[in-house]
Motif scaffolding. Structure first.
Motif, PDB file in Angstrom:
ATOM      1  N   ALA A  67       0.831  -1.210   0.000  1.00 33.95           N
ATOM      2  CA  ALA A  67       0.000   0.000   0.000  1.00 33.95           C
ATOM      3  C   ALA A  67       0.858   1.250   0.000  1.00 33.95           C
ATOM      4  O   ALA A  67       0.537   2.250  -0.662  1.00 33.95           O
ATOM      5  CB  ALA A  67      -0.929  -0.008   1.220  1.00 33.95           C
ATOM      6  N   PHE A  68       1.956   1.216   0.725  1.00 33.55           N
ATOM      7  CA  PHE A  68       2.874   2.360   0.743  1.00 33.55           C
ATOM      8  C   PHE A  68       3.476   2.585  -0.639  1.00 33.55           C
ATOM      9  O   PHE A  68       3.579   3.732  -1.105  1.00 33.55           O
ATOM     10  CB  PHE A  68       3.972   2.115   1.784  1.00 33.55           C
ATOM     11  N   LEU A  69       3.856   1.505  -1.323  1.00 30.15           N
ATOM     12  CA  LEU A  69       4.445   1.635  -2.659  1.00 30.15           C
ATOM     13  C   LEU A  69       3.432   2.176  -3.667  1.00 30.15           C
ATOM     14  O   LEU A  69       3.774   2.970  -4.541  1.00 30.15           O
ATOM     15  CB  LEU A  69       4.982   0.276  -3.114  1.00 30.15           C
ATOM     16  N   ARG A  70       2.160   1.742  -3.541  1.00 34.42           N
ATOM     17  CA  ARG A  70       1.130   2.249  -4.454  1.00 34.42           C
ATOM     18  C   ARG A  70       0.945   3.751  -4.278  1.00 34.42           C
ATOM     19  O   ARG A  70       0.823   4.502  -5.263  1.00 34.42           O
ATOM     20  CB  ARG A  70      -0.194   1.518  -4.212  1.00 34.42           C
ATOM     21  N   ASN A  71       0.920   4.225  -3.022  1.00 32.03           N
ATOM     22  CA  ASN A  71       0.782   5.659  -2.770  1.00 32.03           C
ATOM     23  C   ASN A  71       2.037   6.421  -3.178  1.00 32.03           C
ATOM     24  O   ASN A  71       1.978   7.601  -3.507  1.00 32.03           O
ATOM     25  CB  ASN A  71       0.480   5.907  -1.289  1.00 32.03           C
ATOM     26  N   LEU A  72       3.170   5.736  -3.158  1.00 35.27           N
ATOM     27  CA  LEU A  72       4.420   6.365  -3.552  1.00 35.27           C
ATOM     28  C   LEU A  72       4.467   6.587  -5.061  1.00 35.27           C
ATOM     29  O   LEU A  72       5.058   7.558  -5.548  1.00 35.27           O
ATOM     30  CB  LEU A  72       5.597   5.497  -3.104  1.00 35.27           C
ATOM     31  N   LEU A  73       3.815   5.696  -5.823  1.00 34.02           N
ATOM     32  CA  LEU A  73       3.826   5.800  -7.275  1.00 34.02           C
ATOM     33  C   LEU A  73       2.783   6.774  -7.797  1.00 34.02           C
ATOM     34  O   LEU A  73       2.895   7.238  -8.938  1.00 34.02           O
ATOM     35  CB  LEU A  73       3.599   4.409  -7.888  1.00 34.02           C
ATOM     36  N   LYS A  74       1.745   7.108  -7.007  1.00 35.48           N
ATOM     37  CA  LYS A  74       0.664   7.952  -7.533  1.00 35.48           C
ATOM     38  C   LYS A  74       1.117   9.339  -7.960  1.00 35.48           C
ATOM     39  O   LYS A  74       0.766   9.737  -9.096  1.00 35.48           O
ATOM     40  CB  LYS A  74      -0.483   8.017  -6.532  1.00 35.48           C
ATOM     41  N   PRO A  75       1.768  10.168  -7.166  1.00 35.76           N
ATOM     42  CA  PRO A  75       2.041  10.060  -5.727  1.00 35.76           C
ATOM     43  C   PRO A  75       0.915  10.689  -4.896  1.00 35.76           C
ATOM     44  O   PRO A  75       0.269  11.643  -5.340  1.00 35.76           O
ATOM     45  CB  PRO A  75       3.327  10.851  -5.568  1.00 35.76           C
ATOM     46  N   PRO A  77       0.594  12.338  -1.224  1.00 35.37           N
ATOM     47  CA  PRO A  77       1.344  12.748  -0.024  1.00 35.37           C
ATOM     48  C   PRO A  77       0.721  12.245   1.275  1.00 35.37           C
ATOM     49  O   PRO A  77       1.431  11.793   2.175  1.00 35.37           O
ATOM     50  CB  PRO A  77       1.327  14.277  -0.097  1.00 35.37           C
ATOM     51  N   ILE A  78      -0.608  12.335   1.382  1.00 37.21           N
ATOM     52  CA  ILE A  78      -1.259  11.904   2.618  1.00 37.21           C
ATOM     53  C   ILE A  78      -1.081  10.400   2.816  1.00 37.21           C
ATOM     54  O   ILE A  78      -0.767   9.919   3.909  1.00 37.21           O
ATOM     55  CB  ILE A  78      -2.760  12.278   2.592  1.00 37.21           C
ATOM     56  N   GLY A  79      -1.286   9.641   1.745  1.00 38.64           N
ATOM     57  CA  GLY A  79      -1.099   8.192   1.841  1.00 38.64           C
ATOM     58  C   GLY A  79       0.340   7.818   2.144  1.00 38.64           C
ATOM     59  O   GLY A  79       0.603   6.887   2.911  1.00 38.64           O
ATOM     60  N   ILE A  80       1.268   8.550   1.529  1.00 38.91           N
ATOM     61  CA  ILE A  80       2.684   8.268   1.785  1.00 38.91           C
ATOM     62  C   ILE A  80       3.008   8.488   3.255  1.00 38.91           C
ATOM     63  O   ILE A  80       3.682   7.663   3.892  1.00 38.91           O
ATOM     64  CB  ILE A  80       3.578   9.155   0.889  1.00 38.91           C
ATOM     65  N   LEU A  81       2.547   9.612   3.806  1.00 36.67           N
ATOM     66  CA  LEU A  81       2.815   9.909   5.213  1.00 36.67           C
ATOM     67  C   LEU A  81       2.152   8.890   6.139  1.00 36.67           C
ATOM     68  O   LEU A  81       2.759   8.414   7.097  1.00 36.67           O
ATOM     69  CB  LEU A  81       2.333  11.322   5.548  1.00 36.67           C
ATOM     70  N   ALA A  82       0.892   8.552   5.835  1.00 38.48           N
ATOM     71  CA  ALA A  82       0.155   7.630   6.703  1.00 38.48           C
ATOM     72  C   ALA A  82       0.773   6.239   6.689  1.00 38.48           C
ATOM     73  O   ALA A  82       1.101   5.677   7.751  1.00 38.48           O
ATOM     74  CB  ALA A  82      -1.308   7.566   6.263  1.00 38.48           C
ATOM     75  N   PHE A  83       0.927   5.681   5.498  1.00 41.24           N
ATOM     76  CA  PHE A  83       1.483   4.326   5.408  1.00 41.24           C
ATOM     77  C   PHE A  83       2.974   4.310   5.770  1.00 41.24           C
ATOM     78  O   PHE A  83       3.474   3.308   6.298  1.00 41.24           O
ATOM     79  CB  PHE A  83       1.270   3.751   4.006  1.00 41.24           C
ATOM     80  N   GLY A  84       3.682   5.413   5.506  1.00 41.16           N
ATOM     81  CA  GLY A  84       5.079   5.490   5.910  1.00 41.16           C
ATOM     82  C   GLY A  84       5.238   5.459   7.422  1.00 41.16           C
ATOM     83  O   GLY A  84       6.157   4.821   7.950  1.00 41.16           O
ATOM     84  N   ALA A  85       4.315   6.148   8.114  1.00 42.50           N
ATOM     85  CA  ALA A  85       4.363   6.138   9.580  1.00 42.50           C
ATOM     86  C   ALA A  85       4.097   4.735  10.123  1.00 42.50           C
ATOM     87  O   ALA A  85       4.737   4.286  11.077  1.00 42.50           O
ATOM     88  CB  ALA A  85       3.354   7.133  10.139  1.00 42.50           C
ATOM     89  N   VAL A  86       3.141   4.037   9.510  1.00 40.26           N
ATOM     90  CA  VAL A  86       2.830   2.676   9.948  1.00 40.26           C
ATOM     91  C   VAL A  86       4.023   1.748   9.697  1.00 40.26           C
ATOM     92  O   VAL A  86       4.384   0.922  10.549  1.00 40.26           O
ATOM     93  CB  VAL A  86       1.565   2.152   9.233  1.00 40.26           C
ATOM     94  N   LEU A  87       4.640   1.901   8.514  1.00 41.24           N
ATOM     95  CA  LEU A  87       5.816   1.086   8.207  1.00 41.24           C
ATOM     96  C   LEU A  87       6.951   1.351   9.195  1.00 41.24           C
ATOM     97  O   LEU A  87       7.614   0.415   9.658  1.00 41.24           O
ATOM     98  CB  LEU A  87       6.300   1.378   6.782  1.00 41.24           C
ATOM     99  N   ALA A  88       7.169   2.622   9.505  1.00 41.39           N
ATOM    100  CA  ALA A  88       8.231   2.972  10.450  1.00 41.39           C
ATOM    101  C   ALA A  88       7.945   2.390  11.832  1.00 41.39           C
ATOM    102  O   ALA A  88       8.861   1.929  12.528  1.00 41.39           O
ATOM    103  CB  ALA A  88       8.370   4.489  10.542  1.00 41.39           C
ATOM    104  N   PHE A  89       6.671   2.375  12.218  1.00 43.30           N
ATOM    105  CA  PHE A  89       6.281   1.830  13.522  1.00 43.30           C
ATOM    106  C   PHE A  89       6.611   0.338  13.607  1.00 43.30           C
ATOM    107  O   PHE A  89       7.253  -0.124  14.559  1.00 43.30           O
ATOM    108  CB  PHE A  89       4.784   2.062  13.739  1.00 43.30           C
ATOM    109  N   PHE A  90       6.178  -0.431  12.595  1.00 42.33           N
ATOM    110  CA  PHE A  90       6.436  -1.877  12.621  1.00 42.33           C
ATOM    111  C   PHE A  90       7.919  -2.192  12.425  1.00 42.33           C
ATOM    112  O   PHE A  90       8.431  -3.167  13.001  1.00 42.33           O
ATOM    113  CB  PHE A  90       5.598  -2.581  11.557  1.00 42.33           C
ATOM    114  N   ALA A  91       8.612  -1.378  11.636  1.00 41.33           N
ATOM    115  CA  ALA A  91      10.051  -1.586  11.463  1.00 41.33           C
ATOM    116  C   ALA A  91      10.783  -1.357  12.784  1.00 41.33           C
ATOM    117  O   ALA A  91      11.707  -2.108  13.133  1.00 41.33           O
ATOM    118  CB  ALA A  91      10.588  -0.647  10.386  1.00 41.33           C
ATOM    119  N   ALA A  92      10.368  -0.341  13.535  1.00 39.53           N
ATOM    120  CA  ALA A  92      11.001  -0.063  14.823  1.00 39.53           C
ATOM    121  C   ALA A  92      10.763  -1.208  15.803  1.00 39.53           C
ATOM    122  O   ALA A  92      11.673  -1.622  16.526  1.00 39.53           O
ATOM    123  CB  ALA A  92      10.458   1.248  15.395  1.00 39.53           C
ATOM    124  N   ILE A  93       9.526  -1.732  15.818  1.00 38.92           N
ATOM    125  CA  ILE A  93       9.226  -2.864  16.706  1.00 38.92           C
ATOM    126  C   ILE A  93      10.093  -4.069  16.350  1.00 38.92           C
ATOM    127  O   ILE A  93      10.667  -4.731  17.224  1.00 38.92           O
ATOM    128  CB  ILE A  93       7.733  -3.226  16.628  1.00 38.92           C
TER     129      ILE A  93
END
Length: 202
Positions: A67-75, A77-93
């Motif tokens: 989902a992050f990659l799809r929003n990155l290709l559109k582009p 911005p809101i989707g990138i920030l939202a899904f990027g934050a979620v990715l960063a959260f799980f990556a940190a865990i």
């Protein structure tokens, strides 16, 4: 090394010690010791329950990544920030849990003592409250002991040093403070027992 708490539970601590050794001894130590490859060392992390958090966070990361990659290709911005934050959260865990699992299983990755590492033994942390960490060391070889002493003379623990005296002073302050609080509660209890209505306790 392993230590025991007040409940008798075992707590394992793996520590490292830099010692002055000659090139021949260092080569012999590496020859006799066991070297863990990175994949083998990572497999040891599965001996920790924390690996469950690593796997769970990694799975969630892989599910959110498309989902992050799809929003990155559109582009978008809101989707990138939202899904990027979620990715960063799980990556940190995942990374923090993996690091904790690595540290927890480090005792399983210790190589058996070699003819070189058996030359020195050290205790667990002997520091009291407010003191920096310090240990007692025992060396088999007198020349080796002297070399270690010469290299670390500035780090020797001195119970009469300003740092030790300051730590002792802080411990006394804490002790007197706790005794004063205890005495105050005892006084309040006695006054309340004898009917002093002006005293209110929580």
């Amino acid at each position: 090394m392993d230590t025991y708490d007040d409940d008798g539970n075992t707590r394992y601590t793996a520590t490292r010690l830099r010692v002055p050794v000659c090139s021949n001894c260092l080569q012999r130590h590496h020859t006799e010791g066991k070297v863990w490859s990175l994949p083998a060392r990572l497999l040891l992390c599965f001996r920790s329950f924390l690996i469950i958090a690593v796997i769970g966070a990694s799975v969630m990361f892989s599910l959110v990544a498309p989902a992050f990659l799809r929003n990155l290709l559109k582009p978008d911005p809101i989707g990138i920030l939202a899904f990027g934050a979620v990715l960063a959260f799980f990556a940190a865990i995942a990374l923090l849990s993996l690091r904790a699992a690595w540290n927890e299983t480090e005792r399983f990755a210790l190589s058996p003592p070699t003819s070189v590492s058996r030359m020195v033994h050290w205790t667990t942390d002997l520091s009291a409250m407010f003191e920096p960490e310090h240990h007692d060391y025992t060396f088999v070889n007198r020349q080796f002991s002297q070399a270690m002493l010469d290299r670390n003379r500035h780090r020797l623990w001195n119970p009469a040093s300003p740092v030790a005296r300051q730590a002792a002073s802080r411990r006394r302050t804490v002790k007197y403070l706790l005794l004063a609080i205890l005495a105050l509660f005892l006084l309040l209890g006695v006054l309340k027992e004898y009917g002093c209505t002006a005293i209110h306790t929580f």
